[in-house]
Design a protein around this motif. Structure first.
Motif, PDB file in Angstrom:
ATOM      1  N   GLN A 107       0.812  -1.086  -0.168  1.00 22.61           N
ATOM      2  CA  GLN A 107       0.072   0.035  -0.012  1.00 22.61           C
ATOM      3  C   GLN A 107       0.962   1.246   0.158  1.00 22.61           C
ATOM      4  O   GLN A 107       0.461   2.192  -0.761  1.00 22.61           O
ATOM      5  CB  GLN A 107      -0.950  -0.139   1.389  1.00 22.61           C
ATOM      6  N   SER A 172      -6.520  -3.240   3.039  1.00 20.67           N
ATOM      7  CA  SER A 172      -7.562  -2.427   2.838  1.00 20.67           C
ATOM      8  C   SER A 172      -7.614  -1.397   4.196  1.00 20.67           C
ATOM      9  O   SER A 172      -8.043  -0.114   4.357  1.00 20.67           O
ATOM     10  CB  SER A 172      -8.868  -3.179   2.845  1.00 20.67           C
ATOM     11  N   GLY A 173      -7.058  -1.844   5.554  1.00 19.15           N
ATOM     12  CA  GLY A 173      -7.029  -1.234   6.668  1.00 19.15           C
ATOM     13  C   GLY A 173      -6.086  -0.353   6.411  1.00 19.15           C
ATOM     14  O   GLY A 173      -5.903   0.990   6.992  1.00 19.15           O
ATOM     15  N   GLU A 175      -5.054   1.169   3.808  1.00 17.20           N
ATOM     16  CA  GLU A 175      -5.408   2.233   2.897  1.00 17.20           C
ATOM     17  C   GLU A 175      -6.204   3.401   3.423  1.00 17.20           C
ATOM     18  O   GLU A 175      -6.178   4.302   2.798  1.00 17.20           O
ATOM     19  CB  GLU A 175      -6.205   1.619   1.817  1.00 17.20           C
ATOM     20  N   SER A 176      -6.799   2.756   4.812  1.00 10.99           N
ATOM     21  CA  SER A 176      -7.945   4.109   5.166  1.00 10.99           C
ATOM     22  C   SER A 176      -7.122   4.889   6.100  1.00 10.99           C
ATOM     23  O   SER A 176      -7.679   5.924   6.669  1.00 10.99           O
ATOM     24  CB  SER A 176      -8.798   3.121   6.208  1.00 10.99           C
ATOM     25  N   ILE A 204      -5.010  -0.216  12.711  1.00 10.96           N
ATOM     26  CA  ILE A 204      -5.810  -1.081  11.927  1.00 10.96           C
ATOM     27  C   ILE A 204      -6.244  -2.261  12.772  1.00 10.96           C
ATOM     28  O   ILE A 204      -6.334  -3.270  12.130  1.00 10.96           O
ATOM     29  CB  ILE A 204      -5.139  -1.373  10.646  1.00 10.96           C
ATOM     30  N   SER A 207      -8.985  -4.567  11.220  1.00 13.67           N
ATOM     31  CA  SER A 207      -8.365  -5.255  10.027  1.00 13.67           C
ATOM     32  C   SER A 207      -7.545  -6.572  10.642  1.00 13.67           C
ATOM     33  O   SER A 207      -7.732  -7.664   9.858  1.00 13.67           O
ATOM     34  CB  SER A 207      -7.585  -4.605   9.053  1.00 13.67           C
ATOM     35  N   THR A 283     -14.899  -4.068   6.243  1.00 10.59           N
ATOM     36  CA  THR A 283     -15.251  -2.662   5.604  1.00 10.59           C
ATOM     37  C   THR A 283     -14.312  -1.723   5.616  1.00 10.59           C
ATOM     38  O   THR A 283     -14.581  -0.649   5.001  1.00 10.59           O
ATOM     39  CB  THR A 283     -16.472  -2.402   6.119  1.00 10.59           C
ATOM     40  N   GLN A 284     -13.200  -1.801   6.553  1.00 11.72           N
ATOM     41  CA  GLN A 284     -12.418  -0.903   6.636  1.00 11.72           C
ATOM     42  C   GLN A 284     -11.610  -0.641   5.572  1.00 11.72           C
ATOM     43  O   GLN A 284     -11.046  -1.334   4.890  1.00 11.72           O
ATOM     44  CB  GLN A 284     -11.434  -1.074   7.622  1.00 11.72           C
ATOM     45  N   GLY A 285     -11.530   0.779   4.898  1.00 11.19           N
ATOM     46  CA  GLY A 285     -10.824   1.083   3.685  1.00 11.19           C
ATOM     47  C   GLY A 285     -11.791   1.060   2.531  1.00 11.19           C
ATOM     48  O   GLY A 285     -11.562   1.640   1.542  1.00 11.19           O
ATOM     49  N   LYS A 288     -13.234   6.124   1.884  1.00 13.94           N
ATOM     50  CA  LYS A 288     -11.974   6.879   2.359  1.00 13.94           C
ATOM     51  C   LYS A 288     -12.583   8.143   3.018  1.00 13.94           C
ATOM     52  O   LYS A 288     -13.579   8.668   2.401  1.00 13.94           O
ATOM     53  CB  LYS A 288     -11.067   7.332   1.428  1.00 13.94           C
TER      54      LYS A 288
END
Length: 289
Positions: A107, A172-173, A175-176, A204, A207, A283-285, A288
C-alpha cells in the motif's frame, strides 16, 4: 386520474409487500436448512444411547444424558482440542508477522513488479478456503524435505494458505490511514520499523482482528490436509479426532454429534465476541475520508 394514481400506488405497495414476503420466506428456508442439522446434532448428543436408533426417531430424548460427552473426553478428545488450538494460534501469529509488513509495503511503498506481485497475492486468496488441488504437490514437497508428521507441518501449510487473504484485508486497513500520519511520525523521529510494527497495527486493529479470525476459522475447521500430512495420534487435530468416531464397525453417532458440537463451540464464541470487529475490519478502507 385520481383513481388511476391510487390504483398505481396500490399495485406498487402490493408488489413491494410481495417482494418482502418472498425475501422473508427465502430467509426462513435458508435458516431451517442451515440450522436444522446443527440443532438435530445437538439434541442427539444429549440422548441416551438406547434411544439413538429408536423408530420412529424422536427429536428430544426421554432424558438428558451426558454419557456421550464423557466418552469423548475419556477417548482423547482434549488432545485434538489442544493440538488445533496450538496450530491455529501459531498460524495466526505467523500470518500477522508476515502479513502486516507485506500489506504495508503493497500500500505505501513503490517497487518494481508491485502490481504483478499483488495479482499473485489476489490469485492466492482462494487458498484460504483450502485447496485439494495442491494437496499432492504439497505432500511430495514436504515429504522430500522430511517435514511430514511434524508438529510444525500444519502450521506452515495453514499460514501459507491464509497469508494472501490476510494481506488483502490488512492492506484495506492501511489504505484507510492518511499518509500524513506516517509523515508526522517520521518528523517526530519514529523509525520505519516502528511505524510498520507498532504505529500502524494500533490504527488498523479491526483489520488485523478480521485477518486473525479468518486464519483461526480456516485452521480450526481444516480436515483434508491434516488427515494426509499427519499420522501420529499425538498430533491429530480436532477434525481428525471427530472423524475417528466413525469406526470400521460402525459410527458412534452420539459421540460423533457431541464432538462436533464441542468443535463448533469455539467458533460460535469467537463470532459472538468479535463478530462486529470482523465486519468492521472487512469494510475498513471501503470508504476513504
Amino acid at each position: 386520474m385520481i383513481y388511476d394514481a391510487t390504483a398505481q400506488r396500490r399495485k406498487k405497495l402490493l408488489r413491494k409487500l410481495g417482494g418482502k414476503t418472498m425475501e422473508l420466506i427465502l430467509l426462513i428456508v435458508v435458516l431451517v436448512v442451515t440450522l436444522l442439522p446443527i440443532i438435530w446434532g445437538l439434541a442427539t448428543s444429549f440422548k441416551p444411547r438406547r434411544e439413538l436408533f429408536a423408530y420412529p426417531p424422536t427429536f428430544i430424548g426421554s432424558s438428558i444424558s451426558l454419557e456421550h460427552y464423557e466418552n469423548i473426553f475419556l477417548s482423547g478428545f482434549w488432545v485434538g482440542v489442544r493440538n488445533s488450538a496450538f496450530y491455529s494460534g501459531v498460524s495466526i501469529l505467523l500470518v500477522l508477522v508476515l502479513g502486516v509488513p507485506a500489506a504495508y509495503g503493497f500500500q505505501r511503498c513503490r517497487f518494481r513488479f508491485k502490481k504483478l506481485l499483488f495479482y499473485f497475492v489476489v490469485a492466492g486468496i482462494p487458498l484460504s478456503a483450502g485447496s485439494s488441488v495442491l494437496l499432492i504437490p504439497n505432500y511430495i514437497m514436504m515429504s522430500k524435505l522430511q517435514m511430514i508428521d511434524r508438529w510444525y507441518t500444519l502450521i506452515l501449510i495453514y499460514a501459507a494458505y491464509q497469508i494472501p487473504m490476510s494481506i488483502w484485508i490488512i492492506r484495506s486497513g492501511v489504505e484507510s490511514i492518511p499518509i500524513a500520519i506516517d509523515e508526522a511520525a517520521r518528523i517526530d523521529g519514529c523509525s520505519h520499523a516502528y511505524i510498520i510494527f507498532c504505529l500502524t497495527p494500533r490504527l488498523i486493529l479491526p483489520s488485523i482482528a478480521s485477518a486473525a479470525l479468518f486464519t483461526f476459522i480456516g485452521s480450526w475447521n481444516e480436515f483434508i490436509v491434516s488427515s494426509v500430512m499427519l499420522n501420529d495420534p499425538a498430533l491429530r487435530s480436532i477434525q481428525q479426532v471427530i472423524y475417528y468416531f466413525m469406526g470400521f464397525f460402525g459410527t458412534d453417532w452420539g459421540a460423533l454429534c457431541a464432538a462436533a458440537c464441542m468443535a463448533i463451540l469455539p467458533i460460535l464464541i469467537v463470532f459472538v465476541l468479535l463478530g462486529k470487529m470482523m465486519i468492521s475490519g472487512l469494510t475498513q478502507g471501503a470508504v476513504k475520508g
